[in-house]
Enzyme design. Structure first.
Site, PDB file in Angstrom:
ATOM      1  N   SER A 293      32.933  47.776  39.458  1.00  0.00           N
ATOM      2  CA  SER A 293      32.640  46.723  38.686  1.00  0.00           C
ATOM      3  C   SER A 293      32.998  46.767  37.394  1.00  0.00           C
ATOM      4  O   SER A 293      34.204  47.216  36.824  1.00  0.00           O
ATOM      5  CB  SER A 293      31.368  45.801  39.098  1.00  0.00           C
ATOM      6  OG  SER A 293      31.144  44.713  38.325  1.00  0.00           O
ATOM      7  N   ASP A 304      45.234  51.488  30.979  1.00  0.00           N
ATOM      8  CA  ASP A 304      46.102  50.607  30.780  1.00  0.00           C
ATOM      9  C   ASP A 304      46.795  50.803  29.295  1.00  0.00           C
ATOM     10  O   ASP A 304      47.799  50.716  28.840  1.00  0.00           O
ATOM     11  CB  ASP A 304      45.849  48.995  30.720  1.00  0.00           C
ATOM     12  CG  ASP A 304      46.136  48.870  32.523  1.00  0.00           C
ATOM     13  OD1 ASP A 304      46.254  49.825  33.136  1.00  0.00           O
ATOM     14  OD2 ASP A 304      45.811  47.663  32.823  1.00  0.00           O
ATOM     15  N   LYS A 318      35.705  46.546  43.208  1.00  0.00           N
ATOM     16  CA  LYS A 318      35.014  45.553  43.196  1.00  0.00           C
ATOM     17  C   LYS A 318      35.594  44.639  42.009  1.00  0.00           C
ATOM     18  O   LYS A 318      35.347  44.671  40.790  1.00  0.00           O
ATOM     19  CB  LYS A 318      33.554  45.617  43.091  1.00  0.00           C
ATOM     20  CG  LYS A 318      32.858  44.180  43.091  1.00  0.00           C
ATOM     21  CD  LYS A 318      31.130  44.439  42.723  1.00  0.00           C
ATOM     22  CE  LYS A 318      30.631  42.966  42.401  1.00  0.00           C
ATOM     23  NZ  LYS A 318      30.795  42.271  41.374  1.00  0.00           N
TER      24      LYS A 318
END
Length: 458
Positions: A293, A304, A318
């Site tokens: 999470s 990224d 998750k």
């Protein structure tokens, strides 16, 4: 509260019986819904009158609510007064017990991950372990709440857990002394001129604590370290706002995460503000199968934006957001209301964050045989709408000579945590390579008479 709800349901069902389904005022969808409610009330009344023993209304309605939410996904649930209080306590970072994140799978209690530096972690409980007995009493077939209640207790008291672990021929017992789990969500240390910041969970003010940890590290060294390791292994997640704050601490600009709800317009995006708390220093993020999470939001954002190198194991996967919807002063509905996506538009649901460099935990003697529990293993988990690559995410195709040492060989070298050791070694190699490159460029600069200072971009 339960009885008043039942009265309202009965009234709705009665209204259904009195209104013709064929009237133009009622759509087919509404008609189907009312028919299902009517069927529920019929079953409720049958159970009340014909079950072998008297059944309390509250028990039946609570069972119906729990079953309805469990049919949606593993993370939506109704929180009664006790559950609501427990959630608040865990969010604040202090509770009594063993320090375990657990789930229920096919009637058995299964460990997602132990919280680091808690009694369960120190006792050697591993992700993927099944807990079958507590103090010799079988808990299979019970509820997760019942098992959690039994594992909690007075600090200093001892409980015996019977563990079934894949790769072990027989179950084994582990005795653990309960303690106050006063979680320090952020801790730090300096190892070999490297700042190691560990985030155990994303409770309130974690973003501030991470920034403070950086300040404390630099104050103790009297200068900046050669790099940082952000350790989020076995971090089950927590507050979305804190995940955004931690990501923002290391990013100068750009999107951190987006969450997308049921409708096309239900999109919320979070962006970084100018300012990198470590001033562009090299950064490595450690994750494993217990990183979930909020941990995955941070790892995905830094990965990224190429701000950090992610190492370790594929994370939990998750990729959904739960919203707490208060129903009263003491109860609430925890409902999955959105999915979240990394800056590049990827969903981590099911697949998790794939590390840039997969580093096995060689210092764990069971790492090859022990099952790792992930979101994709949970019954009723949300499907990744983007889809996953058709590849085996768990098995290396070729033996990697970098990871050939045995547990015994690591012990001889004094290496207790191979993943952390490898991350630090990588930072040291990067620093040495940068120094050699700087020296080479410095020589070229002097020969041409230039005085422009050398800059480095990471």
């Amino acid at each position: 509260m339960m009885k008043s709800r039942l009265a309202r349901v009965s009234a709705i069902a009665l209204a259904v019986a009195l209104v013709p389904v064929a009237t133009s005022a009622i759509s087919q969808v509404e008609s189907d819904t009312q028919a299902e409610i009517s069927r529920f009330v019929d079953i409720f009344e049958r159970v009340k009158t014909d079950y072998v023993e008297p059944v309390d209304d509250d028990k039946l309605v609570r069972g119906a609510i729990d079953g309805m939410l469990a049919s949606l996904d593993p993370h939506s649930s109704f929180l009664d007064a006790r559950d609501f209080a427990n959630l608040r306590t865990q969010t604040e970072g202090m509770y009594g017990g063993l320090g375990l994140s657990v789930t229920m799978q096919d009637g058995a209690v299964k460990v997602i991950a132990p919280t680091r530096e808690t009694p369960a972690d120190k006792a050697g409980i591993k992700p993927g372990d099944y807990i079958t007995h507590l103090d010799g009493k079988l808990i299979y077939g019970g509820t997760l709440d019942e098992a959690v209640d039994q594992m909690r207790g007075e600090p200093g008291s001892t409980i015996k857990l019977t563990i079934v672990r894949e790769g072990r021929d027989k179950p084994f017992d582990v005795s653990i002394t309960r303690a106050i789990i006063d979680l320090k969500p952020v801790t730090w240390e300096i190892k070999d001129d490297i700042g190691v910041i560990t985030i155990a969970s994303f409770t309130s003010r974690v973003g501030e604590e991470v920034s403070k940890a950086v300040q404390d590290i630099e104050a103790k060294l009297g200068r900046k370290p050669v790099g940082y390791v952000l350790d989020m292994r076995s971090n089950p997640g927590g507050l979305l706002d804190e995940a955004v704050a931690v990501s923002d601490a290391f990013l100068e600009k750009g999107e951190i995460v987006s969450q997308r709800g049921r409708h096309k317009g239900d999109i919320e995006r979070y962006y970084a503000r100018p300012g990198d708390v470590i001033g562009g220093a090299p950064l490595i993020v450690l994750v494993d199968s217990g990183s979930a999470s909020a941990s995955e939001i941070v790892a995905g954002a830094l990965q990224d934006h190429r701000r950090a190198l992610v190492m370790g194991e594929r994370s939990f996967g998750k990729g959904s957001v739960q919203t707490l919807l208060p129903l009263s002063r003491t109860t609430a509905l925890k409902l999955t209301t959105a999915r979240y996506f990394t800056p590049s538009g990827n969903s981590v649901q099911e697949g998790g964050i794939e590390p840039d460099i997969a580093v096995p935990q060689l210092s764990d003697p069971d790492y090859k045989t022990r099952m790792k529990l992930r979101e994709s293993d949970l019954r009723g988990h949300l499907i990744n709408e983007i889809g996953l690559d058709d590849k085996d995410l768990e098995v290396d195709k070729l033996a990697d000579p970098r990871f050939s040492m045995t547990t015994e060989q690591l012990e001889e070298k004094g290496i207790e945590d191979f993943q952390l050791y490898y991350a630090m070694a990588t930072l040291q190699r990067t620093t040495m390579a940068s120094a050699r490159l700087a020296a080479t460029r410095g020589g070229l600069t002097r020969s041409t008479g230039a005085t422009r200072p050398l800059t480095r971009r990471n």
